[in-house]
Design a protein around this motif. Structure first.
Motif, PDB file in Angstrom:
ATOM      1  N   VAL A  75      12.835 -39.623  -5.237  1.00  0.00           N
ATOM      2  CA  VAL A  75      13.673 -39.202  -6.366  1.00  0.00           C
ATOM      3  C   VAL A  75      14.956 -38.564  -5.845  1.00  0.00           C
ATOM      4  CG1 VAL A  75      13.844 -37.639  -8.346  1.00  0.00           C
ATOM      5  CG2 VAL A  75      11.748 -38.967  -7.972  1.00  0.00           C
ATOM      6  N   LEU A  76      14.837 -37.676  -4.862  1.00  0.00           N
ATOM      7  CA  LEU A  76      16.019 -37.044  -4.280  1.00  0.00           C
ATOM      8  C   LEU A  76      16.947 -38.092  -3.673  1.00  0.00           C
ATOM      9  CD1 LEU A  76      17.623 -34.534  -3.590  1.00  0.00           C
ATOM     10  CD2 LEU A  76      16.222 -34.292  -1.526  1.00  0.00           C
ATOM     11  N   HIS A  77      16.384 -39.054  -2.973  1.00  0.00           N
ATOM     12  CA  HIS A  77      17.187 -40.122  -2.381  1.00  0.00           C
ATOM     13  C   HIS A  77      17.946 -40.892  -3.475  1.00  0.00           C
ATOM     14  CE1 HIS A  77      18.379 -43.200   0.487  1.00  0.00           C
ATOM     15  NE2 HIS A  77      17.950 -44.106  -0.370  1.00  0.00           N
ATOM     16  N   ALA A  78      17.266 -41.195  -4.561  1.00  0.00           N
ATOM     17  CA  ALA A  78      17.903 -41.927  -5.664  1.00  0.00           C
ATOM     18  C   ALA A  78      18.980 -41.089  -6.346  1.00  0.00           C
ATOM     19  CB  ALA A  78      16.849 -42.359  -6.683  1.00  0.00           C
ATOM     20  N   ALA A  79      18.797 -39.769  -6.391  1.00  0.00           N
ATOM     21  CA  ALA A  79      19.750 -38.880  -7.065  1.00  0.00           C
ATOM     22  C   ALA A  79      20.952 -38.517  -6.189  1.00  0.00           C
ATOM     23  CB  ALA A  79      19.042 -37.601  -7.508  1.00  0.00           C
ATOM     24  N   THR A  80      20.836 -38.686  -4.882  1.00  0.00           N
ATOM     25  CA  THR A  80      21.868 -38.219  -3.958  1.00  0.00           C
ATOM     26  C   THR A  80      23.267 -38.762  -4.253  1.00  0.00           C
ATOM     27  OG1 THR A  80      20.270 -37.723  -2.229  1.00  0.00           O
ATOM     28  CG2 THR A  80      22.532 -38.111  -1.517  1.00  0.00           C
ATOM     29  N   PRO A  81      23.452 -40.056  -4.530  1.00  0.00           N
ATOM     30  CA  PRO A  81      24.819 -40.511  -4.833  1.00  0.00           C
ATOM     31  C   PRO A  81      25.422 -39.801  -6.052  1.00  0.00           C
ATOM     32  CG  PRO A  81      23.417 -42.388  -4.364  1.00  0.00           C
ATOM     33  CD  PRO A  81      22.520 -41.185  -4.464  1.00  0.00           C
ATOM     34  N   LEU A  82      24.634 -39.584  -7.082  1.00  0.00           N
ATOM     35  CA  LEU A  82      25.135 -38.888  -8.268  1.00  0.00           C
ATOM     36  C   LEU A  82      25.433 -37.425  -7.947  1.00  0.00           C
ATOM     37  CD1 LEU A  82      25.875 -38.830 -11.249  1.00  0.00           C
ATOM     38  CD2 LEU A  82      23.440 -38.556 -11.779  1.00  0.00           C
ATOM     39  N   LEU A  83      24.552 -36.779  -7.204  1.00  0.00           N
ATOM     40  CA  LEU A  83      24.798 -35.390  -6.795  1.00  0.00           C
ATOM     41  C   LEU A  83      26.079 -35.280  -5.979  1.00  0.00           C
ATOM     42  CD1 LEU A  83      21.161 -34.384  -5.804  1.00  0.00           C
ATOM     43  CD2 LEU A  83      22.485 -33.437  -7.700  1.00  0.00           C
ATOM     44  N   THR A  84      26.290 -36.223  -5.078  1.00  0.00           N
ATOM     45  CA  THR A  84      27.498 -36.227  -4.258  1.00  0.00           C
ATOM     46  C   THR A  84      28.737 -36.406  -5.122  1.00  0.00           C
ATOM     47  OG1 THR A  84      26.260 -37.103  -2.374  1.00  0.00           O
ATOM     48  CG2 THR A  84      28.647 -37.384  -2.322  1.00  0.00           C
ATOM     49  N   GLN A  85      28.676 -37.324  -6.089  1.00  0.00           N
ATOM     50  CA  GLN A  85      29.820 -37.548  -6.983  1.00  0.00           C
ATOM     51  C   GLN A  85      30.122 -36.302  -7.811  1.00  0.00           C
ATOM     52  OE1 GLN A  85      31.931 -40.258  -7.149  1.00  0.00           O
ATOM     53  NE2 GLN A  85      33.094 -38.793  -8.366  1.00  0.00           N
ATOM     54  N   ILE A  86      29.096 -35.652  -8.314  1.00  0.00           N
ATOM     55  CA  ILE A  86      29.289 -34.426  -9.099  1.00  0.00           C
ATOM     56  C   ILE A  86      29.940 -33.343  -8.233  1.00  0.00           C
ATOM     57  CG2 ILE A  86      28.056 -32.519 -10.230  1.00  0.00           C
ATOM     58  CD1 ILE A  86      26.063 -34.698 -11.239  1.00  0.00           C
ATOM     59  N   GLU A  87      29.464 -33.215  -6.995  1.00  0.00           N
ATOM     60  CA  GLU A  87      30.034 -32.226  -6.079  1.00  0.00           C
ATOM     61  C   GLU A  87      31.511 -32.509  -5.809  1.00  0.00           C
ATOM     62  OE1 GLU A  87      28.685 -30.061  -1.993  1.00  0.00           O
ATOM     63  OE2 GLU A  87      28.417 -32.233  -2.087  1.00  0.00           O
ATOM     64  N   HIS A  88      31.855 -33.769  -5.579  1.00  0.00           N
ATOM     65  CA  HIS A  88      33.259 -34.142  -5.349  1.00  0.00           C
ATOM     66  C   HIS A  88      34.105 -33.863  -6.586  1.00  0.00           C
ATOM     67  CE1 HIS A  88      33.045 -36.012  -1.348  1.00  0.00           C
ATOM     68  NE2 HIS A  88      31.848 -36.430  -1.723  1.00  0.00           N
ATOM     69  N   ASP A  89      33.583 -34.186  -7.759  1.00  0.00           N
ATOM     70  CA  ASP A  89      34.322 -33.935  -9.003  1.00  0.00           C
ATOM     71  C   ASP A  89      34.572 -32.443  -9.195  1.00  0.00           C
ATOM     72  OD1 ASP A  89      34.262 -36.670  -9.443  1.00  0.00           O
ATOM     73  OD2 ASP A  89      32.743 -36.569 -11.030  1.00  0.00           O
ATOM     74  N   GLN A  90      33.555 -31.623  -8.898  1.00  0.00           N
ATOM     75  CA  GLN A  90      33.718 -30.174  -9.024  1.00  0.00           C
ATOM     76  C   GLN A  90      34.739 -29.648  -8.022  1.00  0.00           C
ATOM     77  OE1 GLN A  90      29.601 -28.942  -8.614  1.00  0.00           O
ATOM     78  NE2 GLN A  90      29.339 -28.805 -10.828  1.00  0.00           N
ATOM     79  N   ASP A  91      34.694 -30.164  -6.788  1.00  0.00           N
ATOM     80  CA  ASP A  91      35.672 -29.763  -5.770  1.00  0.00           C
ATOM     81  C   ASP A  91      37.088 -30.133  -6.209  1.00  0.00           C
ATOM     82  OD1 ASP A  91      33.616 -28.812  -4.200  1.00  0.00           O
ATOM     83  OD2 ASP A  91      33.671 -30.488  -2.768  1.00  0.00           O
ATOM     84  N   ASP A  92      37.256 -31.351  -6.733  1.00  0.00           N
ATOM     85  CA  ASP A  92      38.573 -31.787  -7.203  1.00  0.00           C
ATOM     86  C   ASP A  92      39.075 -30.901  -8.335  1.00  0.00           C
ATOM     87  OD1 ASP A  92      38.500 -33.829  -5.340  1.00  0.00           O
ATOM     88  OD2 ASP A  92      38.047 -35.411  -6.808  1.00  0.00           O
ATOM     89  N   ALA A  93      38.185 -30.550  -9.273  1.00  0.00           N
ATOM     90  CA  ALA A  93      38.575 -29.686 -10.397  1.00  0.00           C
ATOM     91  C   ALA A  93      38.961 -28.304  -9.897  1.00  0.00           C
ATOM     92  CB  ALA A  93      37.438 -29.596 -11.406  1.00  0.00           C
ATOM     93  N   LEU A  94      38.226 -27.781  -8.939  1.00  0.00           N
ATOM     94  CA  LEU A  94      38.547 -26.462  -8.383  1.00  0.00           C
ATOM     95  C   LEU A  94      39.889 -26.492  -7.661  1.00  0.00           C
ATOM     96  CD1 LEU A  94      37.765 -23.548  -7.800  1.00  0.00           C
ATOM     97  CD2 LEU A  94      36.480 -24.361  -5.823  1.00  0.00           C
ATOM     98  N   LEU A  95      40.128 -27.515  -6.865  1.00  0.00           N
ATOM     99  CA  LEU A  95      41.409 -27.627  -6.173  1.00  0.00           C
ATOM    100  C   LEU A  95      42.572 -27.750  -7.157  1.00  0.00           C
ATOM    101  CD1 LEU A  95      40.451 -29.960  -3.200  1.00  0.00           C
ATOM    102  CD2 LEU A  95      41.089 -27.535  -3.081  1.00  0.00           C
TER     103      LEU A  95
END
Length: 103
Positions: A75-95
């Motif tokens: 499950v974690l393996h399947a969720a990792t791409p989405l988690l990574t995308q969410i993290e990048h989106d949050q980083d972009d919003a913060l920047l």
């Protein structure tokens, strides 16, 4: 065959209702950073429809996972791409927010 299909559909519906009830119970007094729903698109849509409005607003996305047979690691393996995308989106919003604040 049709009877077996109806039985399987009922099992899925019962499972989705149980998951929604368990999420409400677990998160009723807890702060939630967000929810990811795992399963097929149709099942995730059914689950989202059963969530309270507050919980539904916490859904950040869904990912494909075999809910009946997957291990936690799968499950974690399947969720990792989405988690990574969410993290990048949050980083972009913060920047962007910092850039706006600095001028």
């Amino acid at each position: 065959h049709e009877r077996h299909q109806r039985s399987a559909e009922k099992d899925i519906e019962d499972h989705v209702r149980g998951v929604a009830a368990e999420l409400r119970r677990l998160l009723e007094d807890e702060r939630c950073a967000g929810l990811l729903l795992g399963g097929g698109a149709e099942v995730c849509g059914q689950l989202r429809d059963l969530l309270t409005p507050d919980l539904a607003r916490q859904v950040r996305g869904h990912f494909d996972a075999e809910v009946w047979t997957s291990s936690p690691a799968q499950v974690l393996h399947a969720a990792t791409p989405l988690l990574t995308q969410i993290e990048h989106d949050q980083d972009d919003a913060l920047l962007a927010s910092l850039s706006d604040a600095i001028g």
